[in-house]
Design a protein around this motif. Structure first.
Motif, PDB file in Angstrom:
ATOM      1  N   ASP A 174      15.724   9.672  31.729  1.00  0.00           N
ATOM      2  CA  ASP A 174      16.927   8.821  31.164  1.00  0.00           C
ATOM      3  C   ASP A 174      18.332   9.097  31.639  1.00  0.00           C
ATOM      4  OD1 ASP A 174      17.717   7.296  28.893  1.00  0.00           O
ATOM      5  OD2 ASP A 174      17.993   8.892  27.616  1.00  0.00           O
ATOM      6  N   TYR A 175      18.378   8.853  32.960  1.00  0.00           N
ATOM      7  CA  TYR A 175      19.555   8.989  33.801  1.00  0.00           C
ATOM      8  C   TYR A 175      20.309   7.653  33.844  1.00  0.00           C
ATOM      9  CZ  TYR A 175      22.244  10.615  37.981  1.00  0.00           C
ATOM     10  OH  TYR A 175      23.106  10.968  38.768  1.00  0.00           O
ATOM     11  N   HIS A 176      21.404   7.701  33.196  1.00  0.00           N
ATOM     12  CA  HIS A 176      22.229   6.387  32.910  1.00  0.00           C
ATOM     13  C   HIS A 176      23.577   7.045  32.675  1.00  0.00           C
ATOM     14  CE1 HIS A 176      22.392   6.672  28.785  1.00  0.00           C
ATOM     15  NE2 HIS A 176      21.028   7.046  28.588  1.00  0.00           N
ATOM     16  N   PRO A 177      24.759   6.138  32.780  1.00  0.00           N
ATOM     17  CA  PRO A 177      25.910   6.456  32.795  1.00  0.00           C
ATOM     18  C   PRO A 177      26.673   7.284  31.347  1.00  0.00           C
ATOM     19  CG  PRO A 177      25.851   4.295  33.640  1.00  0.00           C
ATOM     20  CD  PRO A 177      24.743   4.477  33.283  1.00  0.00           C
ATOM     21  N   THR A 178      25.812   7.203  30.322  1.00  0.00           N
ATOM     22  CA  THR A 178      26.403   7.794  28.965  1.00  0.00           C
ATOM     23  C   THR A 178      25.749   9.122  29.055  1.00  0.00           C
ATOM     24  OG1 THR A 178      24.562   6.616  27.646  1.00  0.00           O
ATOM     25  CG2 THR A 178      26.906   5.789  27.691  1.00  0.00           C
ATOM     26  N   ASN A 179      24.797   9.374  30.127  1.00  0.00           N
ATOM     27  CA  ASN A 179      24.489  10.995  30.005  1.00  0.00           C
ATOM     28  C   ASN A 179      25.003  11.716  31.280  1.00  0.00           C
ATOM     29  OD1 ASN A 179      22.499  11.183  27.937  1.00  0.00           O
ATOM     30  ND2 ASN A 179      20.989  10.091  29.103  1.00  0.00           N
ATOM     31  N   ILE A 180      25.901  10.960  31.820  1.00  0.00           N
ATOM     32  CA  ILE A 180      26.932  11.673  33.032  1.00  0.00           C
ATOM     33  C   ILE A 180      28.323  11.946  32.379  1.00  0.00           C
ATOM     34  CG2 ILE A 180      27.484  11.410  35.321  1.00  0.00           C
ATOM     35  CD1 ILE A 180      24.479  11.287  35.123  1.00  0.00           C
ATOM     36  N   LEU A 181      28.732  13.343  32.823  1.00  0.00           N
ATOM     37  CA  LEU A 181      30.135  13.640  32.239  1.00  0.00           C
ATOM     38  C   LEU A 181      31.043  13.618  33.729  1.00  0.00           C
ATOM     39  CD1 LEU A 181      29.137  16.566  29.924  1.00  0.00           C
ATOM     40  CD2 LEU A 181      29.737  13.969  29.502  1.00  0.00           C
ATOM     41  N   TRP A 182      32.296  13.518  33.722  1.00  0.00           N
ATOM     42  CA  TRP A 182      33.161  13.237  34.762  1.00  0.00           C
ATOM     43  C   TRP A 182      34.298  14.206  34.314  1.00  0.00           C
ATOM     44  CZ3 TRP A 182      31.686  10.868  38.992  1.00  0.00           C
ATOM     45  CH2 TRP A 182      30.563   9.873  38.873  1.00  0.00           C
ATOM     46  N   ALA A 183      34.750  15.114  35.311  1.00  0.00           N
ATOM     47  CA  ALA A 183      36.131  15.746  35.189  1.00  0.00           C
ATOM     48  C   ALA A 183      37.073  15.334  36.277  1.00  0.00           C
ATOM     49  CB  ALA A 183      35.874  16.991  35.502  1.00  0.00           C
ATOM     50  N   GLY A 184      38.028  14.348  35.849  1.00  0.00           N
ATOM     51  CA  GLY A 184      38.543  13.517  36.813  1.00  0.00           C
ATOM     52  C   GLY A 184      37.911  12.449  37.351  1.00  0.00           C
TER      53      GLY A 184
END
Length: 290
Positions: A174-184
């Motif tokens: 279920d790899y997609h942008p809303t399962n990805i977090l960003w710091a900066g």
């Protein structure tokens, strides 16, 4: 009951708690502890899902324990609930979902690099969960709204009569942008490991690409695939992209709540339908290529 489980599991008192957005079949909660650290709890609320897969908590536990050995920023498993409390406690990941930033070329490259690293994860023999398609290929309906009926027919026939060989790897599923977090501008976390399994690497690529098509359009989605293929030994076939499309697109195609929860509100059904039509036409055009 959930608060007591958290306090018993951590040995610390809860200072405050908050619900997290984005959970569809689970209640996601954040707890700040007396030590100052925060933990995240997944509480599964979808009884139908549990009836179908009663080992969901054990599944995510084992997935987190496997991926822990890899250089991928993931939550650490802390505790599993009981049959009376279908919950999993994990460490909090830094960062946040950022769907505006995710479409940048650097972010797309980081998405591809991180996914490739996930696929290098050694799989223990005891890990029993394996890939299966979300869609029943014997019963696929062409949506009434599409302008690409011929492309749909070609796509359905192709996946019903073709099955490429693959070497199973550890996939997120279920790899997609809303399962990805960003710091900066840095990818800081990959969440939601409850569907991880052994399967074809290009399933993950296709699922993420499908989401990128819907969010940003075909050009950015293609950049992601190109970046991944440059890192891997995988041979591209449209099969997995078409299957990922059929997994995602149906009569009720609508804006995913996780996108709007993340503040990305520029999409509507008309845009999604147009992008789906463009994508299925693009994919099936490859079937005639030598």
């Amino acid at each position: 009951m959930l608060e007591k489980f958290v306090e018993d599991a951590t040995g610390k008192k809860i200072r405050k708690s908050a619900s997290l957005k984005g959970g569809i079949s689970s209640e996601m909660m954040k707890f700040e502890l007396s030590s100052g650290e925060s933990v995240v709890l997944r509480h599964i609320t979808n009884s139908d899902w549990l009836n179908e897969e009663p080992d969901l908590i054990e599944h995510e536990k084992q997935s987190l324990l496997i991926i822990k050995s890899m250089p991928v920023p993931t939550p650490h498993f802390l505790a599993a609930g009981t049959p009376q409390i279908e919950a999993l406690l994990m460490s909090e990941l830094p960062g946040r979902v950022d769907l505006e930033m995710t479409q940048s070329p650097d972010a797309i490259n980081q998405l591809a690099t991180t996914l490739h690293a996930i696929h290098q994860t050694p799989i223990m023999e005891s890990f029993k969960w394996t890939y299966s398609s979300y869609v029943d290929l014997t019963n696929v309906s062409i949506p009434s709204w599409t302008t690409q009926h011929q492309a749909w027919s070609m796509a359905i026939n192709f996946v019903q009569t073709t099955m490429p060989k693959f070497h199973p790897v550890f996939i997120h599923r279920d790899y997609h942008p809303t399962n990805i977090l960003w710091a900066g501008n840095q990818l800081s976390g990959v969440a939601d490991w409850i569907n991880a399994c052994k399967g074809p690497a290009l399933v993950d690529v296709a699922h993420c690409r499908m989401n990128l098509v819907m969010l940003y359009g075909l050009e950015i989605a293609d950049q992601f695939v190109d970046a991944y293929l440059q890192l891997s030994n995988e041979t591209y076939t449209p099969y997995w992209d078409i299957l990922g499309f059929l997994d995602f697109v149906d009569e009720e195609l609508d804006v995913y709540g996780g996108w709007t929860d993340s503040g990305y509100s520029i999409l509507n059904r008309t845009i999604l339908q147009q992008r789906a039509d463009e994508y299925i036409h693009n994919l099936t055009s490859k079937l005639d290529a030598p």
